[in-house]
Design a protein around this motif. Structure first.
Motif: not given
Length: 417
Positions: A60-63, A68-71, A314-316, A326-330
């Motif tokens: 996953w990539v958070a844009l 990003n703030y929440a994660a 979870t849900e984001l 896996m999650l990238k905080l972009f």
């Protein structure tokens, strides 16, 4: 432009919705390598707020800024412990006698409360007061590097200024020999380029970093000096004396962070200035604006992409995630989110409420942010004071790189000598 092969695409997991799949390779995306922040702006406008990419092993990539703030502020769900702490302790305890230590970049690979315990000894080293005391020596080095290239009417900025300035500053802080700078940089570059593409090789790369520092680490135990390694030997962690394993864990983190990250921020910042002659003139006329200018440049050209592993379902931002994802905080995307920063592509010196997250947010907010800010501010001041108006060389295009720290490989500046 760097040409890199896209990593192989992996199959989409069943829990990932089709409309959340977006093909993006953080290391080799052609648009990212051609002009990273133009590509990121396009992604923020056209990709899902949180998307799944089949590249680099899938993840996953958070844009968006909100995602990003929440994660970043929820380490219980989005963990930095890619190997759980208890499992790692068991693995280390099971190693045969005499086996080489497996260093971990601590505390960045820990979650609270363990993270807090190991971060605390570093707080004093990187406090605003301590870093402020380095400003004069940073300025002297910056002036020396810039004066060396001024008569030439131009330079390749990354090799002549952006790399030696923060790297020499940090090697001195850490207590490592300056004459090994090229060797150290090569080791760090190899590690950063392989984080996604060769995860299994991570242990060997970290051991190589640790081995490059070991002689100095051991020397500082018996022969302390005025440096970080000596200070860490004299601290306690959870009431216990610091061990060699602790020192190697700290060492690999500080080595990677100090020898790579800031130089990329410097390159992007100076490119932004080189593209904006009006801003250069404004700052030359009123140097008091430099601090404000540097903050907006950090927002406009944010460059770090931290990683997290999902620990519970979870849900984001509408994306369903399962443990092990896996999650990238972009963060570069977060700081170009129009919902948080109106007209995000526009550089605004007087932007209101410019609370960017270039240094992250939450418990893992960058420990070295004060040092990075001072180095960037001093670089602005010295470049503007010692050089006439500088610009990009139109005949030698800037070369970018992707990865977990987005930045510049090569950038040629010109000025009228």
């Amino acid at each position: 432009m760097v040409h890199a092969a896209l990593s192989p695409a992996v199959a989409k997991p069943a829990h990932v919705a089709e409309d959340l799949v977006y093909d993006f390779d953080i290391h080799a995306d052609p648009g990212l390598l051609a002009n990273p922040h133009a590509r990121i702006l396009d992604m923020v406008r056209n990709a899902p707020p949180v998307f799944w990419t089949p590249r680099n092993g899938g993840g996953w990539v958070a844009l968006t800024h909100a995602a990003n703030y929440a994660a970043s502020r929820d380490p219980e769900t989005f963990s930095s412990e890619f190997v759980p702490a208890e499992k790692m302790k068991a693995m280390l305890a099971a190693l045969p006698a005499g086996a080489p230590h497996i260093p971990q970049p601590i505390p960045i690979t820990l979650d609270p409360p363990e993270h807090t315990k190991y971060r605390q000894p570093l707080q004093k080293v990187f406090s605003p007061k301590t870093i402020s005391g380095l400003r004069d020596s940073i300025r002297a080095l910056a002036g020396e590097l810039i004066d060396a290239v001024r008569p030439d009417g131009g330079c390749e900025f990354m090799a002549t200024v952006a790399e030696p300035l923060p790297v020499k500053v940090f090697l001195k802080m850490l207590g490592l020999p300056l004459d090994r700078l090229p060797e150290y940089r090569a080791i760090v570059k190899e590690h950063m380029e392989a984080i996604d593409t060769d995860r299994e090789g991570s242990v060997q790369r970290l051991q190589r970093i640790s081995a490059a520092m070991r002689d100095t680490i051991l020397d500082r135990k018996d022969n302390p000096r005025d440096d970080i390694l000596s200070l860490l030997w004299q601290t306690e962690i959870d009431g216990q004396p610091t061990t060699l394993a602790d020192m190697e864990n700290y060492g690999v983190l500080l080595f990677i962070a100090g020898l790579d990250t800031v130089m990329n921020g410097m390159g992007l910042a100076m490119r932004g200035l080189a593209l904006d002659q009006e801003l250069q003139a404004t700052l030359r006329a009123d140097p008091k604006l430099v601090n404000e200018a540097a903050e907006e440049m950090l927002r406009r050209y944010t460059f770090t992409v931290p990683m997290r592993v999902v620990k519970r379902e979870t849900e984001l931002a509408g994306a369903r995630m399962l443990p092990g994802d896996m999650l990238k905080l972009f963060l570069p995307g977060a700081d170009l989110d129009a919902r948080e920063f109106p007209e995000p592509d526009k550089y605004e010196l007087s932007r209101e409420n410019n609370v960017h997250i270039a240094f992250g947010v939450g418990p893992h907010r960058c420990l070295g942010s004060h040092l990075a800010r001072v180095e960037l501010q001093v670089l602005y001041e010295e470049m503007l004071a010692r050089l006439p108006a500088f610009r990009l060389d139109p005949d030698r295009p800037t070369v970018f790189h992707g990865g977990h720290v987005i930045g510049i490989e090569e950038m040629h500046l010109l000025w009228d000598a």
